[in-house]
Scaffold this motif. Structure first.
Motif, short mmCIF file in Angstrom:
data_model
loop_
_atom_site.label_atom_id
_atom_site.label_comp_id
_atom_site.label_asym_id
_atom_site.label_seq_id
_atom_site.Cartn_x
_atom_site.Cartn_y
_atom_site.Cartn_z
N UNK A 94 0.97 -1.22 0.13
CA UNK A 94 -0.13 0.16 0.07
C UNK A 94 0.83 1.23 -0.13
N UNK A 95 0.15 2.30 0.74
CA UNK A 95 0.91 3.65 0.65
C UNK A 95 0.58 3.89 1.99
N UNK A 96 1.74 4.68 2.59
CA UNK A 96 1.76 5.32 3.81
C UNK A 96 2.21 6.77 3.72
N UNK A 97 1.44 7.92 3.82
CA UNK A 97 2.01 9.27 3.79
C UNK A 97 1.95 9.98 5.24
N UNK A 98 1.60 9.04 6.41
CA UNK A 98 1.44 9.45 7.61
C UNK A 98 2.96 10.05 8.24
N UNK A 99 3.88 9.03 8.23
CA UNK A 99 5.10 9.25 9.05
C UNK A 99 6.19 10.18 8.14
N UNK A 100 6.15 9.66 6.87
CA UNK A 100 7.29 10.23 6.13
C UNK A 100 7.08 10.10 4.68
N UNK A 101 7.03 11.15 3.75
CA UNK A 101 6.98 11.06 2.54
C UNK A 101 8.25 10.89 1.57
N UNK A 102 9.60 10.75 2.19
CA UNK A 102 10.63 10.50 1.73
C UNK A 102 10.69 9.75 0.51
N UNK A 103 9.98 8.42 0.64
CA UNK A 103 10.09 7.32 -0.29
C UNK A 103 8.87 7.40 -1.04
N UNK A 104 8.15 8.31 -1.29
CA UNK A 104 6.80 8.33 -2.01
C UNK A 104 6.74 7.55 -3.38
N UNK A 105 7.50 8.23 -4.09
CA UNK A 105 7.84 7.67 -5.42
C UNK A 105 8.14 5.93 -5.28
N UNK A 106 9.06 5.72 -4.51
CA UNK A 106 9.42 4.24 -4.20
C UNK A 106 8.23 3.35 -3.79
N UNK A 107 7.54 3.99 -2.99
CA UNK A 107 6.09 3.06 -2.26
C UNK A 107 5.18 3.03 -3.42
N UNK A 108 5.20 4.00 -4.39
CA UNK A 108 4.11 3.83 -5.51
C UNK A 108 4.58 2.64 -6.45
N UNK A 109 5.93 2.80 -6.64
CA UNK A 109 6.35 1.76 -7.31
C UNK A 109 6.27 0.47 -6.96
N UNK A 110 6.65 0.26 -5.50
CA UNK A 110 6.37 -1.02 -4.76
C UNK A 110 4.93 -1.37 -4.80
N UNK A 111 4.05 -0.55 -4.81
CA UNK A 111 2.64 -0.85 -4.86
C UNK A 111 2.11 -1.36 -6.01
N UNK A 112 2.60 -0.86 -7.27
CA UNK A 112 2.07 -1.16 -8.60
C UNK A 112 2.63 -2.21 -8.75
N UNK A 113 4.00 -2.74 -8.43
CA UNK A 113 4.56 -3.92 -8.75
C UNK A 113 3.96 -5.18 -8.27
N UNK A 114 3.53 -4.90 -7.04
CA UNK A 114 3.10 -5.95 -6.09
C UNK A 114 1.45 -6.02 -6.55
N UNK A 115 0.93 -5.29 -7.08
CA UNK A 115 -0.43 -5.31 -7.68
C UNK A 115 -0.20 -6.13 -9.02
#
Length: 253
Positions: A94-115
């Motif tokens: 998923x996506x978590x923008x609560x604590x830290x947005x540093x790796x937002x692009x990486x989070x999106x990449x990981x999310x799409x890859x796993x979908x």
């Protein structure tokens, strides 16, 4: 009853895991689904599943809070586990923008890859969202080709968000937040489509009332079920039947 999201492999349960499982069984919770979070959680999760093979089933995925600059290598290692073990879902992702947005692009990449893994492997996904329902829905809408299915776990959103999630063919995981006095879920739960509702604890986190602030555990699933039953003016057994049936179908148990 099924606790569809429990981290009972976590160190918080190292001293009394057997008792925790026994208490769950005594409350009628006979299946506990285990989401993976990172590379370090795989071994304890699989050990827990091995110890309780009739009760626990594992998923495989990378939680957004554990995404960093090594994302490609980490995902490669996570994906390799699908060849070694039979998992019931891709999760938790998923996506978590609560604590830290540093790796937002990486989070999106990981999310799409796993979908995409879920599409290839014909598995449901278990989605973590925090301060990110809109962003997650936007990404999911683009990727939904009719084959994606799963659950937004720990749902605490609005009626409109619930409808948007259901319109994409996704379930809502209700947990301890449903019992919180100021959580707002008392206004939402009466309007949910019950064919998309499943129960969870997310233990050791987010214990329901009257245990709020303490360690959560699968036995408390029944407190969530009771809260749903009260808000829907349904019999507890009916909520148990509906949510158990939904979970069995979603996770192909």
């Amino acid at each position: 009853m099924i606790d569809t999201h429990a981290h009972i492999y976590a160190s918080e349960f190292d001293l009394d895991r057997d008792q925790v499982v026994q208490r769950a069984l005594q409350q009628g919770i006979d299946r506990i689904l285990l989401p993976n979070i990172d590379l370090d959680s795989i071994e304890p999760m699989l050990s827990t599943e091995t110890k309780y093979p009739d009760i626990c089933r594992s998923m495989m995925g990378l939680h957004p809070c554990y995404v960093d600059q090594n994302i490609k290598q980490t995902l490669q290692e996570i994906e390799s586990w699908f060849d070694k073990h039979n998992f019931i879902a891709v999760g938790e992702i998923g996506i978590d923008l609560y604590w830290d947005k540093t790796y937002r692009a990486e989070q999106e990449y990981a999310f799409i890859t796993q979908l995409n893994w879920a599409k290839e492997k014909d598995l449901p996904v278990v989605i973590h969202t925090r301060d990110s329902i809109e962003e997650t829905l936007a990404l999911l809408s683009k990727e939904q080709d009719g084959s994606l299915r799963g659950v937004f776990h720990c749902f605490g959103g609005s009626i409109n968000e619930a409808k948007a999630i259901n319109d994409l063919g996704f379930h809502l995981g209700l947990g301890g937040v449903s019992t919180f006095k100021n959580g707002g879920m008392d206004k939402v739960i009466p309007h949910l489509d019950m064919q998309y509702v499943i129960l969870e604890t997310d233990c050791p986190y987010l214990a329901p009332v009257p245990h709020r602030g303490k360690r959560n555990e699968p036995a408390y699933t029944h407190l969530v079920a009771q809260r749903v039953a009260d808000l829907r003016e349904l019999d507890l057994q009916e909520v148990d039947n509906i949510t158990t049936r939904n979970a069995i179908k979603l996770f192909n148990l």
